[in-house]
Design a protein around this motif. Sequence first.
Motif, short mmCIF file in Angstrom:
data_model
loop_
_atom_site.label_atom_id
_atom_site.label_comp_id
_atom_site.label_asym_id
_atom_site.label_seq_id
_atom_site.Cartn_x
_atom_site.Cartn_y
_atom_site.Cartn_z
N ARG A 185 48.05 44.63 21.84
CA ARG A 185 47.14 43.51 21.68
C ARG A 185 46.89 43.29 20.19
O ARG A 185 46.66 44.24 19.47
CB ARG A 185 45.82 43.78 22.41
CG ARG A 185 44.82 42.64 22.28
CD ARG A 185 43.61 42.84 23.16
NE ARG A 185 44.01 42.92 24.55
CZ ARG A 185 43.59 43.87 25.38
NH1 ARG A 185 42.79 44.80 24.98
NH2 ARG A 185 44.00 43.87 26.63
N GLN A 210 41.22 31.99 23.40
CA GLN A 210 40.89 32.83 22.24
C GLN A 210 40.32 34.18 22.66
O GLN A 210 39.89 34.36 23.79
CB GLN A 210 39.86 32.11 21.39
CG GLN A 210 38.57 31.81 22.17
CD GLN A 210 37.48 31.21 21.29
OE1 GLN A 210 37.55 31.26 20.08
NE2 GLN A 210 36.46 30.65 21.93
N TYR A 211 40.32 35.09 21.72
CA TYR A 211 39.64 36.36 21.92
C TYR A 211 38.19 36.22 21.51
O TYR A 211 37.86 35.46 20.60
CB TYR A 211 40.28 37.47 21.08
CG TYR A 211 41.63 37.89 21.57
CD1 TYR A 211 41.76 38.53 22.81
CD2 TYR A 211 42.77 37.67 20.81
CE1 TYR A 211 43.01 38.91 23.27
CE2 TYR A 211 44.03 38.06 21.27
CZ TYR A 211 44.14 38.69 22.51
OH TYR A 211 45.36 39.07 22.97
N VAL A 212 37.33 36.94 22.20
CA VAL A 212 35.91 36.96 21.84
C VAL A 212 35.55 38.42 21.54
O VAL A 212 35.65 39.28 22.42
CB VAL A 212 35.03 36.44 23.00
CG1 VAL A 212 33.58 36.36 22.59
CG2 VAL A 212 35.54 35.10 23.50
N GLU A 213 35.20 38.68 20.28
CA GLU A 213 34.91 40.06 19.89
C GLU A 213 33.59 40.52 20.51
O GLU A 213 32.71 39.72 20.79
CB GLU A 213 34.80 40.16 18.35
CG GLU A 213 36.08 39.82 17.61
CD GLU A 213 37.17 40.89 17.75
OE1 GLU A 213 36.83 42.04 18.13
OE2 GLU A 213 38.35 40.58 17.50
N ALA A 214 33.48 41.84 20.69
CA ALA A 214 32.26 42.40 21.25
C ALA A 214 31.08 42.12 20.33
O ALA A 214 31.23 42.10 19.10
CB ALA A 214 32.42 43.91 21.43
N THR A 225 35.08 52.58 29.17
CA THR A 225 36.30 51.82 28.87
C THR A 225 35.99 50.38 28.44
O THR A 225 36.66 49.84 27.58
CB THR A 225 37.24 51.75 30.09
OG1 THR A 225 36.47 51.34 31.22
CG2 THR A 225 37.90 53.07 30.37
N SER A 226 34.97 49.77 29.06
CA SER A 226 34.64 48.40 28.66
C SER A 226 33.46 48.38 27.71
O SER A 226 32.89 47.33 27.44
CB SER A 226 34.37 47.53 29.90
OG SER A 226 33.34 48.09 30.67
N MET A 256 35.64 43.84 24.28
CA MET A 256 36.25 42.59 23.86
C MET A 256 36.51 41.70 25.09
O MET A 256 36.66 42.20 26.20
CB MET A 256 37.57 42.92 23.19
CG MET A 256 38.04 41.83 22.31
SD MET A 256 39.53 42.44 21.55
CE MET A 256 39.98 41.01 20.70
N GLU A 257 36.53 40.39 24.86
CA GLU A 257 36.82 39.48 25.97
C GLU A 257 37.85 38.44 25.53
O GLU A 257 38.11 38.29 24.33
CB GLU A 257 35.54 38.76 26.40
CG GLU A 257 34.52 39.69 27.02
CD GLU A 257 33.26 38.97 27.41
OE1 GLU A 257 32.77 39.24 28.52
OE2 GLU A 257 32.74 38.16 26.62
N GLU A 280 37.22 40.23 30.82
CA GLU A 280 36.90 41.39 30.00
C GLU A 280 38.15 42.18 29.67
O GLU A 280 38.99 42.42 30.54
CB GLU A 280 35.94 42.23 30.84
CG GLU A 280 35.42 43.45 30.18
CD GLU A 280 34.47 44.13 31.14
OE1 GLU A 280 33.32 43.69 31.27
OE2 GLU A 280 34.89 45.11 31.77
N LEU A 281 38.25 42.59 28.42
CA LEU A 281 39.34 43.47 28.02
C LEU A 281 38.71 44.83 27.70
O LEU A 281 37.54 45.04 27.95
CB LEU A 281 40.05 42.88 26.80
CG LEU A 281 40.49 41.42 26.97
CD1 LEU A 281 41.01 40.86 25.67
CD2 LEU A 281 41.55 41.32 28.06
N GLU A 282 39.47 45.72 27.14
CA GLU A 282 38.91 47.03 26.85
C GLU A 282 37.95 46.97 25.65
O GLU A 282 38.05 46.09 24.80
CB GLU A 282 40.04 48.03 26.56
CG GLU A 282 40.75 48.54 27.81
CD GLU A 282 41.68 47.52 28.45
OE1 GLU A 282 42.12 46.60 27.74
OE2 GLU A 282 41.95 47.63 29.67
N ALA A 333 43.14 46.06 31.70
CA ALA A 333 42.86 44.64 31.91
C ALA A 333 44.18 43.87 32.06
O ALA A 333 44.27 42.88 32.78
CB ALA A 333 42.05 44.09 30.73
#
Lengths: 326, 262
Positions: free
Chosen positions: A11, A191-195, A255-256, B165-166, B160-162, A98
């Motif tokens: 990723r 898009q990706y969404v950061e934590a 993990t999440s 992150m999403e 949801e990813l690991e 995922a």
Amino acid sequence: MAEILVLTEHRQGEMQEISLEMLAKGQQLAEQTKKELTAVLLGKGVASMADEVKRYCHHILVMEDDLLANFNSEPYQDVLSFLIKERKPSLVLMGHTAFGMDLAPPLATAAGIPLATDCYEIEVKGDAVIPYRQMYGGKMCAEVHFKEAPCHMITVRAGSFPAEGLKEINGAVEQVSFQFDKDYAYKKFLQYVEAAVGDVDITQADVLVAVGRGIGDSENLPMVEELAKLLGGVVACSRPVADKHWLPKERQVGTSGKTVKPKLYIAFGISGAFQHLAGMKNAATIIAVNKDPKAPIFSVAHYGIVDDLMKVVPSLVAKVRERKGA
Amino acid sequence: MDIIVCIKRVPEVAEIDLQVDQTGKSIKEEGLVFGVNDWDNYAVEEAVRIKEKHGGKVTAITVGSAESEEVIRRALALGADEAVMVTDPQADGSDAYAIAKVLAAAIKEIPYDIILTGVLADDDGCAQVGVTLAELLGIPHATLVTAIEIEEKQVKIKRELEGGMEEELVVATPALFTIQSGINEPRYVSIMGIRKVAKKEVATRDLGTLGLSPNQVGPAGSFTTVERIFPPPVGEGAQILEGSSDEVATKVMDVFQKGGVI
Ligand SMILES: Cc1cc2nc3c(=O)[nH]c(=O)nc-3n(C[C@H](O)[C@H](O)[C@H](O)COP(=O)(O)OP(=O)(O)OC[C@H]3O[C@@H](n4cnc5c(N)ncnc54)[C@H](O)[C@@H]3O)c2cc1C
Ligand SMILES: Nc1ncnc2c1ncn2[C@@H]1O[C@H](COP(=O)(O)O)[C@@H](O)[C@H]1O
């Protein structure tokens, strides 16, 4: 010769650890079943990753395309269906991530391949490949038998197979020639969404006092916060506590959530589901408090207290205070 | 927006000393308390919220024993409009793939724009039925969904990813989504609420009415079977601290001290 196919996962330009774990297990299975190990690497701009992966397998099949740049199960499924038809592997390994959760079931279903998900062990007995998985939140293990078929598929639980034992094989890179016949507009990556970043970074704390669903109510959090404060630590949590918004998401371990490695991790009312354990099992000292002596958390904890946390927390608070003379 | 939501009845296992039954393949069920799978609660809530905002009908569906009626009624109390229960002893021993086949057959007669399932079932933990169902129905899917926004003819979702992150996707309807816990806060169902729906009709189906033959389900129609189950081998395990509250607390202080925490 039939082969074992491993789908590598990456990723944002980074190879995921699960890929190496699968290659390590794949090497072992290939040896046991006298087959070759073939890695599949799909993406865009993945040449350097291909060079890394080829060290550990006999063949690496690479395909680069804009449609494969970000993971999307649909184009991935089409390329893999093609490869499986073409190469007739006897076993396909994918991560139970995922990525794999989105891809493996439809791929297996469309190709008529028996699938076992989230497996922590794979044994070879005679001609049979036998996956093992957990059920009931880790309270039972199951030996699974596949229906006889030319190909089987297994998704692998992260952390089950150490990547350390990888041997150098130095296989050959082969380009896959596959033509997409659609643009997959019906499932499009945006898009990706950061934590989210919070005020407290639990990955930096030496002491984490973690609470799970067993805390019962957010009203019971202050006593835990007090204990954490007395120990110079912070409060973390399992997923259900964050889901209920009793604590912010960035306090979630697993993990999440976050992976943590504090000096001390105290788990109050956390059962020890795999997804939680994966985030904290490397803490130097783990103390678990749980009413249930059979809770899986006790398998990774160094010390356990089988009791009601509502009793244990106050008694620990009192004792620490006494020690500190405060 | 017509929505179908799949729910499963599962045993609650926290604080239970699970025992293997005499077949060696499943757990002893006597004395266990059953309820709706946690993830499915979130799925039902999400379905009802979408309906409340965009109109349409919510149909809850389950495959299971006659006792599953309690979970399907709970979904009605939460706001589902219709309920379908597939009960047939010949479906016992079905794996995730076979259950998905049964659901696909039952869903053929129900109109839908969106299908929701939980990410996984608490008991078998396969995370497989939903996505398999999508493939059997030939519709797109997304797993681990943490947000749904309905747009015209498509749905914008987060999955949801690991590591927290999403990713954001758009998926054209009809589509199937597997719902991750925490997507919403499921509303409370009161006893009164359950009583109110006690007389509502639950449509029952069996393999015959769905046009499935016995060899399409159960162990014969499955791709995998559980050969045996066993409690996880206890490795070293934790050293259990015992004694009075005060003695235990003293022992913990020793651990703290050894760890350099106090
Ligand atoms: C894709 C995916 C990702 C996930 N990611 C994560 C993650 O990052 N982190 C995570 O934590 N989970 C994650 N989960 C969820 C995970 O599977 C479990 O559901 C979750 O960890 C359970 O949390 P828990 O232990 O707090 O609750 P439970 O499993 O309900 O356990 C509660 C425990 O508290 C004990 N207890 C109850 N009352 C008391 C009391 N008074 N005193 C002492 N003990 C008591 C019970 O015996 C029980 O063992 C994920 C799941 C999925 C599918
Ligand atoms: N017997 C069943 N009846 C209805 N829905 C089910 C059944 N089994 C699984 N599901 C759905 O599929 C999801 C994933 O289950 P699983 O693949 O078994 O982990 C669950 O959260 C349910 O929404």
